[in-house]
Enzyme design. Structure first.
Site, PDB file in Angstrom:
ATOM      1  N   ASP A  33       0.846  -1.192   0.000  1.00  0.00           N
ATOM      2  CA  ASP A  33       0.000   0.000   0.000  1.00  0.00           C
ATOM      3  C   ASP A  33       0.889   1.253   0.000  1.00  0.00           C
ATOM      4  OD1 ASP A  33      -3.198   0.562   1.013  1.00  0.00           O
ATOM      5  OD2 ASP A  33      -1.762   2.216   1.195  1.00  0.00           O
ATOM      6  N   ASN A  90     -13.119  -2.838   2.242  1.00  0.00           N
ATOM      7  CA  ASN A  90     -14.082  -1.738   2.335  1.00  0.00           C
ATOM      8  C   ASN A  90     -14.981  -1.785   1.102  1.00  0.00           C
ATOM      9  OD1 ASN A  90     -13.096  -0.571   4.773  1.00  0.00           O
ATOM     10  ND2 ASN A  90     -11.381   0.307   3.644  1.00  0.00           N
ATOM     11  N   GLY A  96     -15.388   3.898   3.655  1.00  0.00           N
ATOM     12  CA  GLY A  96     -13.970   4.201   3.440  1.00  0.00           C
ATOM     13  C   GLY A  96     -13.362   3.670   2.162  1.00  0.00           C
ATOM     14  N   GLN A  97     -14.170   3.042   1.283  1.00  0.00           N
ATOM     15  CA  GLN A  97     -13.556   2.602   0.026  1.00  0.00           C
ATOM     16  C   GLN A  97     -13.219   3.823  -0.815  1.00  0.00           C
ATOM     17  OE1 GLN A  97     -15.864  -0.079  -2.508  1.00  0.00           O
ATOM     18  NE2 GLN A  97     -14.062  -0.560  -3.750  1.00  0.00           N
ATOM     19  N   HIS A 103     -10.321  -4.828  -3.260  1.00  0.00           N
ATOM     20  CA  HIS A 103      -9.001  -5.147  -2.719  1.00  0.00           C
ATOM     21  C   HIS A 103      -9.123  -5.613  -1.275  1.00  0.00           C
ATOM     22  CE1 HIS A 103      -9.897  -0.844  -2.455  1.00  0.00           C
ATOM     23  NE2 HIS A 103      -9.287  -0.846  -1.277  1.00  0.00           N
ATOM     24  N   HIS A 105      -7.206  -5.666   2.121  1.00  0.00           N
ATOM     25  CA  HIS A 105      -6.076  -5.117   2.877  1.00  0.00           C
ATOM     26  C   HIS A 105      -5.518  -6.228   3.769  1.00  0.00           C
ATOM     27  CE1 HIS A 105      -6.861  -0.661   2.346  1.00  0.00           C
ATOM     28  NE2 HIS A 105      -8.078  -1.119   2.099  1.00  0.00           N
TER      29      HIS A 105
HETATM   30  P1  DGP Z   1      -9.595   1.767   0.395  1.00  0.00           P
HETATM   31  O1  DGP Z   1      -9.648   3.026   1.194  1.00  0.00           O
HETATM   32  O2  DGP Z   1     -10.091   0.557   1.162  1.00  0.00           O
HETATM   33  O3  DGP Z   1     -10.253   1.918  -0.964  1.00  0.00           O
HETATM   34  O4  DGP Z   1      -8.056   1.497   0.147  1.00  0.00           O
HETATM   35  C1  DGP Z   1      -7.338   2.024  -0.924  1.00  0.00           C
HETATM   36  C2  DGP Z   1      -5.895   1.910  -0.611  1.00  0.00           C
HETATM   37  O5  DGP Z   1      -5.163   2.061  -1.810  1.00  0.00           O
HETATM   38  C3  DGP Z   1      -5.351   2.944   0.360  1.00  0.00           C
HETATM   39  O6  DGP Z   1      -4.904   2.296   1.551  1.00  0.00           O
HETATM   40  C4  DGP Z   1      -4.190   3.609  -0.359  1.00  0.00           C
HETATM   41  C5  DGP Z   1      -3.938   2.675  -1.518  1.00  0.00           C
HETATM   42  N1  DGP Z   1      -3.513   3.328  -2.734  1.00  0.00           N
HETATM   43  C6  DGP Z   1      -4.130   4.353  -3.362  1.00  0.00           C
HETATM   44  N2  DGP Z   1      -3.464   4.690  -4.487  1.00  0.00           N
HETATM   45  C7  DGP Z   1      -2.405   3.840  -4.561  1.00  0.00           C
HETATM   46  C8  DGP Z   1      -1.342   3.688  -5.508  1.00  0.00           C
HETATM   47  O7  DGP Z   1      -1.225   4.387  -6.508  1.00  0.00           O
HETATM   48  N3  DGP Z   1      -0.427   2.706  -5.238  1.00  0.00           N
HETATM   49  C9  DGP Z   1      -0.531   1.898  -4.138  1.00  0.00           C
HETATM   50  N4  DGP Z   1       0.410   0.966  -3.974  1.00  0.00           N
HETATM   51  N5  DGP Z   1      -1.527   2.015  -3.243  1.00  0.00           N
HETATM   52  C10 DGP Z   1      -2.445   2.980  -3.453  1.00  0.00           C
END
Ligand code: DGP
Length: 117
Positions: A33, A90, A96-97, A103, A105
């Site tokens: 992440d 989420n 919080g999505q 995905h 986590h």
């Molecule tokens: P959610 O809030 O559950 O939709 O989680 C999305 C997650 O994605 C958040 O923890 C940050 C991560 N994220 C967002 N943009 C990027 C990216 O460009 N690269 C990576 N590796 N993670 C990302």
């Protein structure tokens, strides 16, 4: 079901945006992440475009199972077996999505409270 994946994760799958991959096969990708909220924070995604659990179909059952299989394997490889890890999906902006490609986590390496906030 949506067919065009313009999310950031779609771009990561297609190699248009870099990511720190920790696992990849024909169906599933796992990468670190970008904004970790725990010492270990990895996202496991299907390469198939699925928005969230409201968007799944019967035919996705095996793929969803594979996400969890990979989550366990990755968590084990990250050394989380002794202390455990948390999985979070989420589903919807209201909880919080922020990226609308499903995905899982993987969170580990610190204390977690229950119930989650
Ligand atoms: P959610 O809030 O559950 O939709 O989680 C999305 C997650 O994605 C958040 O923890 C940050 C991560 N994220 C967002 N943009 C990027 C990216 O460009 N690269 C990576 N590796 N993670 C990302």
């Amino acid at each position: 079901m949506t067919t065009e994946n313009n999310t950031i994760f779609g771009k990561i799958i297609r190699g248009e945006v870099p990511s720190e991959k920790v696992y990849e096969d024909d169906d599933v990708l796992a990468f670190k992440d970008l904004n970790p909220t725990a010492p270990v924070h990895i996202l496991v995604i299907p390469k198939k475009y699925i928005v969230n659990l409201f968007d799944v179909e019967e035919e996705d059952a095996e793929l969803l199972g594979k996400l969890l299989l990979v989550a366990g394997k990755v968590a084990s490889e990250q050394g989380l077996e002794e202390d455990g890890f948390r999985t979070v999906i989420n589903n919807g902006a209201g909880v919080g999505q922020s990226v609308f490609h499903i995905h899982v986590h993987i969170l580990g390496g610190r204390d977690f409270s229950w119930p989650p906030g």
